[in-house]
Design a protein around this motif. Structure first.
Motif, PDB file in Angstrom:
ATOM      1  N   MET A   1       0.843  -1.165   0.000  1.00  0.00           N
ATOM      2  CA  MET A   1       0.000   0.000   0.000  1.00  0.00           C
ATOM      3  C   MET A   1       0.898   1.240   0.000  1.00  0.00           C
ATOM      4  O   MET A   1       1.835   1.338   0.781  1.00  0.00           O
ATOM      5  N   SER A   2       0.602   2.164  -0.869  1.00  0.00           N
ATOM      6  CA  SER A   2       1.430   3.365  -0.974  1.00  0.00           C
ATOM      7  C   SER A   2       1.168   4.299   0.200  1.00  0.00           C
ATOM      8  O   SER A   2       0.164   4.183   0.902  1.00  0.00           O
ATOM      9  N   SER A   3       2.068   5.237   0.403  1.00  0.00           N
ATOM     10  CA  SER A   3       1.917   6.163   1.519  1.00  0.00           C
ATOM     11  C   SER A   3       0.705   7.067   1.327  1.00  0.00           C
ATOM     12  O   SER A   3       0.040   7.441   2.298  1.00  0.00           O
ATOM     13  N   ALA A   4       0.393   7.411   0.083  1.00  0.00           N
ATOM     14  CA  ALA A   4      -0.790   8.242  -0.182  1.00  0.00           C
ATOM     15  C   ALA A   4      -2.066   7.502   0.189  1.00  0.00           C
ATOM     16  O   ALA A   4      -2.998   8.087   0.755  1.00  0.00           O
ATOM     17  N   THR A   5      -2.108   6.209  -0.092  1.00  0.00           N
ATOM     18  CA  THR A   5      -3.279   5.412   0.256  1.00  0.00           C
ATOM     19  C   THR A   5      -3.413   5.280   1.763  1.00  0.00           C
ATOM     20  O   THR A   5      -4.518   5.363   2.311  1.00  0.00           O
ATOM     21  N   LYS A   6      -2.288   5.086   2.459  1.00  0.00           N
ATOM     22  CA  LYS A   6      -2.322   5.007   3.920  1.00  0.00           C
ATOM     23  C   LYS A   6      -2.850   6.303   4.516  1.00  0.00           C
ATOM     24  O   LYS A   6      -3.684   6.293   5.417  1.00  0.00           O
ATOM     25  N   LYS A   7      -2.360   7.444   4.020  1.00  0.00           N
ATOM     26  CA  LYS A   7      -2.814   8.735   4.512  1.00  0.00           C
ATOM     27  C   LYS A   7      -4.307   8.902   4.292  1.00  0.00           C
ATOM     28  O   LYS A   7      -5.032   9.372   5.162  1.00  0.00           O
ATOM     29  N   LYS A   8      -4.774   8.483   3.132  1.00  0.00           N
ATOM     30  CA  LYS A   8      -6.191   8.602   2.805  1.00  0.00           C
ATOM     31  C   LYS A   8      -7.039   7.802   3.786  1.00  0.00           C
ATOM     32  O   LYS A   8      -8.062   8.286   4.278  1.00  0.00           O
ATOM     33  N   HIS A   9      -6.607   6.593   4.122  1.00  0.00           N
ATOM     34  CA  HIS A   9      -7.362   5.745   5.029  1.00  0.00           C
ATOM     35  C   HIS A   9      -7.336   6.282   6.465  1.00  0.00           C
ATOM     36  O   HIS A   9      -8.349   6.222   7.169  1.00  0.00           O
ATOM     37  N   VAL A  10      -6.206   6.792   6.900  1.00  0.00           N
ATOM     38  CA  VAL A  10      -6.109   7.340   8.256  1.00  0.00           C
ATOM     39  C   VAL A  10      -6.984   8.579   8.381  1.00  0.00           C
ATOM     40  O   VAL A  10      -7.714   8.738   9.370  1.00  0.00           O
ATOM     41  N   ILE A  11      -6.952   9.456   7.404  1.00  0.00           N
ATOM     42  CA  ILE A  11      -7.777  10.666   7.450  1.00  0.00           C
ATOM     43  C   ILE A  11      -9.258  10.300   7.408  1.00  0.00           C
ATOM     44  O   ILE A  11     -10.064  10.868   8.145  1.00  0.00           O
ATOM     45  N   ALA A  12      -9.626   9.339   6.588  1.00  0.00           N
ATOM     46  CA  ALA A  12     -11.020   8.893   6.537  1.00  0.00           C
ATOM     47  C   ALA A  12     -11.453   8.297   7.873  1.00  0.00           C
ATOM     48  O   ALA A  12     -12.575   8.534   8.330  1.00  0.00           O
ATOM     49  N   GLU A  13     -10.564   7.555   8.528  1.00  0.00           N
ATOM     50  CA  GLU A  13     -10.868   6.975   9.833  1.00  0.00           C
ATOM     51  C   GLU A  13     -11.097   8.060  10.877  1.00  0.00           C
ATOM     52  O   GLU A  13     -12.016   7.971  11.693  1.00  0.00           O
ATOM     53  N   LEU A  14     -10.270   9.101  10.853  1.00  0.00           N
ATOM     54  CA  LEU A  14     -10.427  10.195  11.806  1.00  0.00           C
ATOM     55  C   LEU A  14     -11.721  10.969  11.567  1.00  0.00           C
ATOM     56  O   LEU A  14     -12.391  11.373  12.509  1.00  0.00           O
ATOM     57  N   MET A  15     -12.056  11.189  10.313  1.00  0.00           N
ATOM     58  CA  MET A  15     -13.263  11.946   9.994  1.00  0.00           C
ATOM     59  C   MET A  15     -14.534  11.173  10.320  1.00  0.00           C
ATOM     60  O   MET A  15     -15.552  11.755  10.653  1.00  0.00           O
ATOM     61  N   GLN A  16     -14.469   9.852  10.221  1.00  0.00           N
ATOM     62  CA  GLN A  16     -15.646   9.037  10.457  1.00  0.00           C
ATOM     63  C   GLN A  16     -15.567   8.282  11.783  1.00  0.00           C
ATOM     64  O   GLN A  16     -16.252   7.282  11.965  1.00  0.00           O
ATOM     65  N   ALA A  17     -14.764   8.778  12.700  1.00  0.00           N
ATOM     66  CA  ALA A  17     -14.613   8.108  13.987  1.00  0.00           C
ATOM     67  C   ALA A  17     -15.956   8.098  14.710  1.00  0.00           C
ATOM     68  O   ALA A  17     -16.688   9.077  14.698  1.00  0.00           O
ATOM     69  N   GLU A  18     -16.241   6.956  15.307  1.00  0.00           N
ATOM     70  CA  GLU A  18     -17.521   6.818  15.983  1.00  0.00           C
ATOM     71  C   GLU A  18     -17.593   7.732  17.203  1.00  0.00           C
ATOM     72  O   GLU A  18     -16.601   7.950  17.898  1.00  0.00           O
ATOM     73  N   LEU A  19     -18.775   8.245  17.453  1.00  0.00           N
ATOM     74  CA  LEU A  19     -19.001   9.093  18.619  1.00  0.00           C
ATOM     75  C   LEU A  19     -19.410   8.190  19.773  1.00  0.00           C
ATOM     76  O   LEU A  19     -20.474   7.575  19.748  1.00  0.00           O
ATOM     77  N   ARG A  20     -18.552   8.098  20.765  1.00  0.00           N
ATOM     78  CA  ARG A  20     -18.832   7.279  21.943  1.00  0.00           C
ATOM     79  C   ARG A  20     -18.170   7.912  23.155  1.00  0.00           C
ATOM     80  O   ARG A  20     -17.205   8.665  23.033  1.00  0.00           O
ATOM     81  N   CYS A  21     -18.706   7.616  24.313  1.00  0.00           N
ATOM     82  CA  CYS A  21     -18.130   8.139  25.550  1.00  0.00           C
ATOM     83  C   CYS A  21     -16.880   7.336  25.895  1.00  0.00           C
ATOM     84  O   CYS A  21     -16.787   6.155  25.586  1.00  0.00           O
ATOM     85  N   PRO A  22     -15.909   7.982  26.551  1.00  0.00           N
ATOM     86  CA  PRO A  22     -14.672   7.276  26.922  1.00  0.00           C
ATOM     87  C   PRO A  22     -14.925   6.166  27.933  1.00  0.00           C
ATOM     88  O   PRO A  22     -15.793   6.285  28.796  1.00  0.00           O
ATOM     89  N   HIS A  23     -14.174   5.079  27.823  1.00  0.00           N
ATOM     90  CA  HIS A  23     -14.246   3.980  28.783  1.00  0.00           C
ATOM     91  C   HIS A  23     -13.450   4.349  30.025  1.00  0.00           C
ATOM     92  O   HIS A  23     -12.865   5.428  30.117  1.00  0.00           O
ATOM     93  N   GLU A  24     -13.375   3.417  30.978  1.00  0.00           N
ATOM     94  CA  GLU A  24     -12.684   3.676  32.241  1.00  0.00           C
ATOM     95  C   GLU A  24     -11.192   3.944  32.058  1.00  0.00           C
ATOM     96  O   GLU A  24     -10.618   4.763  32.764  1.00  0.00           O
TER      97      GLU A  24
END
Length: 115
Positions: A1-24
């Motif tokens: 996987m190229s570095s551009a593809t990795k960056k794309k996936h990480v940014i997409a993960e951050l933008m679509q991170a689930e909204l949940r309350c923090p655990h203990e």
């Protein structure tokens, strides 16, 4: 996987991170400083300051600055480093935390003093 593809996936993960309350074992923290070597000094809701590490997937993709909010998973076996950054919180996360009463009051007080 190229570095551009990795960056794309990480940014997409951050933008679509689930909204949940923090655990203990997790905490909402604010970045105080960035001493280097992918370490960041953070402050939690109780005012305790400690070092956290940035995971490899965020390095060279996500740039954080002072006063950014992060969700940190605390680790017990660390000497100086007491946690690892799980996600960088955006405005949606902050609104969700405030609506569910898990937002640290200390951060609200300090932001009102700065304005």
């Amino acid at each position: 996987m190229s570095s551009a593809t990795k960056k794309k996936h990480v940014i997409a993960e951050l933008m679509q991170a689930e909204l949940r309350c923090p655990h203990e074992d997790e905490a909402i923290c604010r970045i105080v400083s960035c001493p280097g070597n992918n370490l960041h000094e953070v402050e939690d809701g109780n005012g305790e300051r400690f070092l956290v590490s940035m995971p490899n997937k965020f390095r060279k993709v996500v740039f954080m600055k002072r006063n950014d909010i992060v969700l940190v998973k605390k680790i017990d076996e660390g000497g100086k480093v007491k946690g690892e950054i799980m996600t960088v919180c955006k405005t949606d996360h902050i609104k969700y935390y405030r609506a569910n009463n898990v937002w640290p009051a200390r951060f609200t007080e300090q932001s009102e003093q700065n304005t």
